[in-house]
Design a protein around this motif. Structure first.
Motif, PDB file in Angstrom:
ATOM      1  N   GLY A  37      25.105  25.526  39.715  1.00 35.02           N
ATOM      2  CA  GLY A  37      25.725  25.141  40.970  1.00 35.02           C
ATOM      3  C   GLY A  37      25.900  23.634  41.037  1.00 35.02           C
ATOM      4  N   PRO A  38      26.856  23.147  41.812  1.00 36.97           N
ATOM      5  CA  PRO A  38      27.188  21.719  41.803  1.00 36.97           C
ATOM      6  C   PRO A  38      26.055  20.810  42.238  1.00 36.97           C
ATOM      7  CG  PRO A  38      28.318  22.861  43.605  1.00 36.97           C
ATOM      8  CD  PRO A  38      27.736  23.915  42.719  1.00 36.97           C
ATOM      9  N   GLY A  39      25.184  21.273  43.114  1.00 38.89           N
ATOM     10  CA  GLY A  39      24.076  20.428  43.562  1.00 38.89           C
ATOM     11  C   GLY A  39      23.044  20.173  42.493  1.00 38.89           C
ATOM     12  N   TRP A  40      23.098  20.974  41.419  1.00 48.16           N
ATOM     13  CA  TRP A  40      22.213  20.784  40.270  1.00 48.16           C
ATOM     14  C   TRP A  40      22.991  20.181  39.096  1.00 48.16           C
ATOM     15  CZ3 TRP A  40      16.992  21.504  39.213  1.00 48.16           C
ATOM     16  CH2 TRP A  40      16.625  21.525  37.859  1.00 48.16           C
ATOM     17  N   ASP A  41      24.142  20.770  38.811  1.00 42.96           N
ATOM     18  CA  ASP A  41      24.926  20.327  37.658  1.00 42.96           C
ATOM     19  C   ASP A  41      25.454  18.916  37.834  1.00 42.96           C
ATOM     20  OD1 ASP A  41      24.550  22.904  36.743  1.00 42.96           O
ATOM     21  OD2 ASP A  41      26.499  23.613  37.414  1.00 42.96           O
ATOM     22  N   ASN A  42      25.952  18.604  39.024  1.00 41.65           N
ATOM     23  CA  ASN A  42      26.590  17.304  39.274  1.00 41.65           C
ATOM     24  C   ASN A  42      26.224  16.794  40.668  1.00 41.65           C
ATOM     25  OD1 ASN A  42      28.351  17.031  36.812  1.00 41.65           O
ATOM     26  ND2 ASN A  42      29.175  18.952  37.623  1.00 41.65           N
ATOM     27  N   PRO A  43      24.996  16.338  40.851  1.00 41.75           N
ATOM     28  CA  PRO A  43      24.595  15.870  42.186  1.00 41.75           C
ATOM     29  C   PRO A  43      25.426  14.702  42.694  1.00 41.75           C
ATOM     30  CG  PRO A  43      22.671  16.225  40.781  1.00 41.75           C
ATOM     31  CD  PRO A  43      23.869  16.310  39.896  1.00 41.75           C
ATOM     32  N   GLN A  44      26.132  13.998  41.794  1.00 46.25           N
ATOM     33  CA  GLN A  44      26.957  12.883  42.262  1.00 46.25           C
ATOM     34  C   GLN A  44      28.165  13.357  43.050  1.00 46.25           C
ATOM     35  OE1 GLN A  44      26.843  14.038  39.149  1.00 46.25           O
ATOM     36  NE2 GLN A  44      28.564  13.362  37.890  1.00 46.25           N
ATOM     37  N   LEU A  45      28.537  14.642  42.909  1.00 45.97           N
ATOM     38  CA  LEU A  45      29.612  15.195  43.721  1.00 45.97           C
ATOM     39  C   LEU A  45      29.149  15.278  45.176  1.00 45.97           C
ATOM     40  CD1 LEU A  45      30.958  18.092  41.484  1.00 45.97           C
ATOM     41  CD2 LEU A  45      32.236  16.069  42.209  1.00 45.97           C
ATOM     42  N   ILE A  46      29.973  14.773  46.055  1.00 46.89           N
ATOM     43  CA  ILE A  46      29.574  14.723  47.464  1.00 46.89           C
ATOM     44  C   ILE A  46      30.013  15.990  48.191  1.00 46.89           C
ATOM     45  CG2 ILE A  46      29.885  13.505  49.647  1.00 46.89           C
ATOM     46  CD1 ILE A  46      30.199  10.935  48.086  1.00 46.89           C
ATOM     47  N   PHE A  47      29.081  16.596  48.894  1.00 46.95           N
ATOM     48  CA  PHE A  47      29.326  17.714  49.796  1.00 46.95           C
ATOM     49  C   PHE A  47      28.623  17.412  51.112  1.00 46.95           C
ATOM     50  CE2 PHE A  47      29.885  19.761  45.704  1.00 46.95           C
ATOM     51  CZ  PHE A  47      30.841  20.744  45.920  1.00 46.95           C
ATOM     52  N   PRO A  48      29.092  17.987  52.208  1.00 47.97           N
ATOM     53  CA  PRO A  48      28.301  17.885  53.436  1.00 47.97           C
ATOM     54  C   PRO A  48      26.888  18.422  53.222  1.00 47.97           C
ATOM     55  CG  PRO A  48      30.496  18.691  53.937  1.00 47.97           C
ATOM     56  CD  PRO A  48      30.383  18.663  52.437  1.00 47.97           C
ATOM     57  N   SER A  49      26.799  19.469  52.396  1.00 50.19           N
ATOM     58  CA  SER A  49      25.507  20.032  52.011  1.00 50.19           C
ATOM     59  C   SER A  49      25.607  20.443  50.542  1.00 50.19           C
ATOM     60  CB  SER A  49      25.176  21.255  52.886  1.00 50.19           C
ATOM     61  OG  SER A  49      24.005  21.898  52.439  1.00 50.19           O
ATOM     62  N   ARG A  50      24.877  19.758  49.684  1.00 48.55           N
ATOM     63  CA  ARG A  50      24.869  20.128  48.262  1.00 48.55           C
ATOM     64  C   ARG A  50      24.074  21.416  48.084  1.00 48.55           C
ATOM     65  NH1 ARG A  50      25.033  14.477  48.610  1.00 48.55           N
ATOM     66  NH2 ARG A  50      26.153  13.378  46.924  1.00 48.55           N
ATOM     67  N   TYR A  51      24.411  22.185  47.050  1.00 47.19           N
ATOM     68  CA  TYR A  51      23.735  23.475  46.888  1.00 47.19           C
ATOM     69  C   TYR A  51      23.680  23.858  45.416  1.00 47.19           C
ATOM     70  CZ  TYR A  51      28.493  25.249  46.328  1.00 47.19           C
ATOM     71  OH  TYR A  51      29.772  25.463  45.882  1.00 47.19           O
ATOM     72  N   PHE A  52      22.694  24.716  45.094  1.00 47.02           N
ATOM     73  CA  PHE A  52      22.617  25.317  43.762  1.00 47.02           C
ATOM     74  C   PHE A  52      21.834  26.612  43.854  1.00 47.02           C
ATOM     75  CE2 PHE A  52      19.049  22.307  43.963  1.00 47.02           C
ATOM     76  CZ  PHE A  52      17.972  23.049  43.494  1.00 47.02           C
ATOM     77  N   PHE A  53      21.844  27.371  42.751  1.00 43.96           N
ATOM     78  CA  PHE A  53      21.217  28.686  42.697  1.00 43.96           C
ATOM     79  C   PHE A  53      20.157  28.700  41.597  1.00 43.96           C
ATOM     80  CE2 PHE A  53      25.565  29.033  44.081  1.00 43.96           C
ATOM     81  CZ  PHE A  53      25.499  29.848  45.194  1.00 43.96           C
ATOM     82  N   VAL A  54      19.085  29.432  41.845  1.00 43.78           N
ATOM     83  CA  VAL A  54      18.037  29.644  40.843  1.00 43.78           C
ATOM     84  C   VAL A  54      17.898  31.152  40.644  1.00 43.78           C
ATOM     85  CG1 VAL A  54      15.630  29.286  40.205  1.00 43.78           C
ATOM     86  CG2 VAL A  54      16.820  27.574  41.613  1.00 43.78           C
TER      87      VAL A  54
END
Length: 523
Positions: A37-54
């Motif tokens: 997920g983008p919040g793990w793979d590419n934290p530099q990408l800006i989202f209102p809320s970053r997210y990822f899956f485990v």
């Protein structure tokens, strides 16, 4: 048996939902989890809320997540500089042994980057991710030259088939926007109480607009999405017309030409360019903010009931925005063992409250999924709750409709949902088949008979959500729509009239990482 069936299925899930996590795959397999997920793979990408899956593949389970700013030389300054709110949703055991993690920067930035740590029940560190550069909040301007690539916008490109079909009406030759705008104003601007739309102009990444009609509050959804995109990447210089109402407006019956109008809903009778609805758009832009329902929280906040333990009824709540909904309520009154349907508000048919009322109090949306079956009945147009229902764990029934959202073209009956006739005449026989196993002769070879077969359709539906309806997909669809549409406009200077209001300029943002950081990935 059902558990083993889904265990085999979710082992295959990661093949197509994995976004390419940056941690070595061998390391992930060794600890028995997969993170993506983008919040793990590419934290530099800006989202209102970053997210990822485990996702878990062994007895090793992530039970605690820590996300904090990396500490620099000045510890006190770091704590003030980097504030993060983390949420974890772990009630996804219905079909995916997976947790959802999201985190929101409550400060402008984390100047030294962040550290993400995943722990098991014994407080053992299973995985760790560190960023080497600063990360920024939604409120910042951070143009990234590789935004489209890092967002994986072209990964599941079939989602854009609807967009290309919408644009095909206008791509025989480049069209003159000014002519389209004048025609739009001629047809709809005089009827201020019935129609509302906005003319947007984007010039050098600044956004301007002028709206027509009395009820223009819904312009905020398009404003906010355009502002969010313009602060992350460069948008083409362009002009566009955005319909603020529910009904599609590019109707050749009202004039001689189809007009390139962006709308949140399409129909078989119109030529609008369909965008993700304002409901899912708002939920993306205000995730971990002012919205209480969004695709991730619904996906992750399921009650854990296996499908065969849910109440064997069709459940529905909503307002009286379509007579078909009244018919559904009437069926419920006559067949309460099969259907629990009631109206929460009367607006259109107040003179029929005695027959179809009384209105009932609201039910928490997550409680909808205590029931085996949901139905998505049109309101004034397509009911915009469809993505949220698909994120749940009930089998979805959908009547035939001329209205559609941007993703409907990829849905398949008896794979992602159960199709019902437009007038609901087949609803009762279909429910008897699903609930009681009674053969419905017209479709006995198509409809799923057992709980396991029905739950498999629910599983497919939720896979669809992970593949096409996450926040990153919504951002990508808007960006793709603007870029592809803009390529069809005739070349020429875009004139910003004095009547147009400035909606966004980079100077209006309270922080700008492009000025503060020398990052080669940024402009």
């Amino acid at each position: 048996m059902q558990t083993n069936y889904f265990y085999r299925i979710y082992l295959l899930l990661v093949i197509f939902v994995n976004a390419g996590a940056t941690v070595d795959s061998n390391e992930q397999s060794n600890v028995g989890v997969k993170v993506f997920g983008p919040g793990w793979d590419n934290p530099q990408l800006i989202f209102p809320s970053r997210y990822f899956f485990v996702q878990h593949f062994s007895d090793k389970r992530v039970v605690r997540v820590e996300i904090e700013g990396k500490v620099g030389e000045n510890v006190a300054a770091n704590r003030k500089d980097c504030r993060i709110w983390t949420q974890v949703f772990n009630e996804t055991n219905f079909d995916f042994d997976m947790i959802i993690v999201r985190y929101k920067l409550m400060s402008d930035r984390c100047s030294n980057g962040v550290i993400i740590k995943l722990f098991d029940a014994n407080n053992e560190l299973l995985m760790k991710k560190e960023t080497s550069t600063a990360i920024y909040a939604e409120e910042c301007v951070c143009h990234n030259l590789r935004w489209n690539e890092l967002m994986n916008c072209d990964q599941n490109s079939e989602i854009y088939n609807q967009l290309f079909a919408d644009l095909r009406t206008f791509n025989n030759s480049k069209f003159n926007f000014e002519n389209s705008l004048e025609e739009m104003k001629r047809r709809y601007a005089p009827y201020t109480k019935s129609y509302s739309f906005c003319h947007y102009a984007i010039v050098n990444n600044e956004i301007y607009r002028k709206c027509y009609g009395e009820y223009v509050g819904f312009a905020q959804f398009m404003d906010d999405m355009l502002i969010s995109l313009a602060s992350k990447t460069r948008l083409p210089n362009t002009q566009l017309i955005v319909n603020l109402g529910d009904w599609p407006l590019s109707d050749t019956r009202r004039g001689s030409i189809a007009m390139p109008v962006f709308s949140w809903c399409g129909s078989d009778e119109t030529f609008d360019i369909v965008l993700p609805t304002y409901e899912i758009t708002e939920s993306v832009l205000n995730m971990q903010g002012r919205v209480s329902l969004d695709i991730l929280s619904i996906f992750g906040r399921q009650n854990g009931l296996p499908f065969n333990k849910k109440t064997s009824k069709l459940f529905w709540r909503g307002r009286d925005s379509n007579r078909l909904r009244l018919k559904l309520v009437d069926l419920s009154k006559k067949h309460p063992k099969l259907i629990d349907a009631a109206l929460t508000n009367f607006f259109f048919f107040r003179d029929e409250i005695e027959k179809y009322g009384p209105s009932v109090s609201y039910t928490s949306f997550t409680d909808f999924f205590n029931y085996k079956y949901q139905i998505n009945v049109d309101g004034t147009v397509a009911a915009y709750r469809m993505p949220m229902l698909m994120a749940g764990t009930s089998l979805l029934l959908k009547p035939v409709s001329k209205y559609y959202e941007h993703f409907y073209h990829l849905l398949r009956k008896n794979v992602h949902y159960i199709l019902v006739d437009q007038e609901l005449d087949e609803l009762l026989p279909i429910l008897r088949h699903l609930i009681r196993g009674k053969q419905y002769s017209a479709k006995k070879d198509e409809l799923p008979a057992s709980d396991e077969e029905q739950a498999a359709i629910v599983h497919n539906m939720r896979k669809f959500v992970l593949k096409y309806l996450l926040p990153s997909h919504i951002y990508c669809y808007y960006h793709k729509a603007i870029v592809e549409y803009s390529s069809l406009l005739k070349d020429g200077e875009i004139k910003v009239s004095k009547e147009m209001q400035l909606v966004y300029t980079a100077k209006s943002k309270k922080c700008n990482c492009n000025k503060n950081d020398a990052n080669k990935d940024e402009l």
